[in-house]
Design an enzyme around this catalytic site. Structure first.
Site, PDB file in Angstrom:
ATOM      1  CG  ASN A  14      -2.219  -0.735   0.955  1.00  0.00           C
ATOM      2  OD1 ASN A  14      -3.087  -0.250   0.239  1.00  0.00           O
ATOM      3  ND2 ASN A  14      -2.334  -1.928   1.505  1.00  0.00           N
ATOM      4  CE  LYS A  59      14.682  -1.376  25.120  1.00  0.00           C
ATOM      5  NZ  LYS A  59      15.651  -0.324  24.784  1.00  0.00           N
ATOM      6  CG  LEU A  86      -2.482   1.219  20.587  1.00  0.00           C
ATOM      7  CD1 LEU A  86      -3.792   1.088  19.828  1.00  0.00           C
ATOM      8  CD2 LEU A  86      -2.695   0.916  22.071  1.00  0.00           C
ATOM      9  CG  ASN A 101      -5.301   1.888  10.486  1.00  0.00           C
ATOM     10  OD1 ASN A 101      -4.254   1.459   9.991  1.00  0.00           O
ATOM     11  ND2 ASN A 101      -6.204   1.077  11.027  1.00  0.00           N
ATOM     12  CG  HIS A 103      -9.372  -2.805   9.965  1.00  0.00           C
ATOM     13  ND1 HIS A 103      -8.402  -3.298  10.811  1.00  0.00           N
ATOM     14  CD2 HIS A 103     -10.352  -3.733   9.935  1.00  0.00           C
ATOM     15  CE1 HIS A 103      -8.798  -4.469  11.294  1.00  0.00           C
ATOM     16  NE2 HIS A 103      -9.982  -4.749  10.784  1.00  0.00           N
ATOM     17  CG  ASP A 144      -8.768  -1.761  14.082  1.00  0.00           C
ATOM     18  OD1 ASP A 144      -7.946  -1.138  13.392  1.00  0.00           O
ATOM     19  OD2 ASP A 144      -8.636  -2.950  14.407  1.00  0.00           O
ATOM     20  CD  GLU A 173      -5.936  -2.913   2.013  1.00  0.00           C
ATOM     21  OE1 GLU A 173      -6.312  -3.033   3.194  1.00  0.00           O
ATOM     22  OE2 GLU A 173      -4.861  -3.378   1.607  1.00  0.00           O
TER      23      GLU A 173
END
Ligand code: GAR
Length: 187
Positions: A14, A59, A86, A101, A103, A144, A173
Site C-alpha cells: 500500500n 521499544k 497501537l 489508518n 483496516h 480500529d 485498497e
C-alpha cells in the site's frame, strides 16, 4: 507540496502504491516511511523508489522516539498503511484528524487487537460472511475505533479462501486509499 509520513510494518505494498499514485500525477508531495521492523520489505520498496525510510521499534515508541521524529518531520498527514502497532496515544492527542489508518474489513466488524492482515480474512471466511471490504478511518488511542472516513465493499463467494479474500481487499485498497489521501490533503 505536502509532507506525508507513511508507517508500515511488513510488505508495504500500500505504501508503494500510494507513492506511485502521486508520482504518476507529477505531484511534488514529500514522503517518508517509518517501519517498526528492521527486516520489513517496505524498506526494500523505499530504497527502490528512492524514498527516505527509517526503523523505529516498539521499544523506541515506548521511549518517545516516534513522537520526537514526528515532531521534527512536521507531517501534514500521517498514514498507517499496514502498521500493526497501537499508535502512541500522545501523538494521537497532538495530531487530531491528521492520522489515518486502513483496516482490511468493514469496521466495526473484525477489528480490535490481534485483528490484522490474514487474521482478519481468516475470520471473515470462518464466519461465512457474504461481503467484506476496507475501512479508512481516523486513528484514536484504541485499535480500529476512530471515526470512519470511507468504506468500500466486495462480495465473498462461498468458495473463497482467506487468500482470495485478501486479494480482493488489496484491490480495493490500491484503488481507493490514494484517492482518499489525496482528498484529505486537499481539504
Ligand atoms: C493491508 O491489507 C492493511 O489493510 C492491513 O495490513 C495489510 C498490509 O499490506 N492492515 C491491518 O490489518 C491493520 N489492522 P501491505 O503491507 O502490503 O500494504
Amino acid at each position: 507540496m505536502k509532507k506525508i509520513v507513511l508507517l508500515a510494518s511488513g510488505s508495504g505494498s500500500n505504501a508503494e502504491n500510494i507513492i506511485k499514485y502521486f508520482r504518476e500525477k507529477n505531484s511534488l508531495h514529500n514522503f517518508h516511511i517509518i517501519t517498526n521492523k528492521k527486516d520489513a520489505f517496505v524498506l526494500d520498496r523505499a530504497k527502490k523508489m528512492n524514498v527516505s525510510a527509517e526503523v523505529i521499534t516498539k521499544k523506541q515508541n515506548d521511549e518517545g522516539v516516534l513522537l520526537d521524529r514526528i515532531t521534527e518531520l512536521k507531517p501534514d498527514l500521517i498514514v498507517l498503511a499496514g502498521y500493526l502497532l497501537l499508535f502512541p496515544a500522545d501523538i494521537v492527542a497532538l495530531y487530531p484528524n491528521k492520522i489515518v489508518n486502513i483496516h482490511p474489513a468493514l469496521l466495526p466488524k473484525f477489528g480490535g487487537k490481534g485483528m490484522y492482515g490474514s487474521f482478519v480474512h481468516d475470520a471473515v471466511v470462518a464466519n461465512k460472511e457474504t461481503e467484506t471490504g476496507i475501512t479508512i478511518h481516523y486513528v484514536s488511542e484504541h485499535y480500529d475505533e476512530g471515526a470512519v472516513i470511507f468504506q468500500a465493499k466486495t462480495p465473498v463467494a462461498e468458495t473463497d479462501t482467506a487468500l482470495d479474500v485478501a486479494a480482493k481487499v488489496h484491490e480495493l485498497e490500491y484503488e481507493h486509499f490514494p484517492k482518499v489521501i489525496e482528498k484529505l490533503l486537499n481539504d
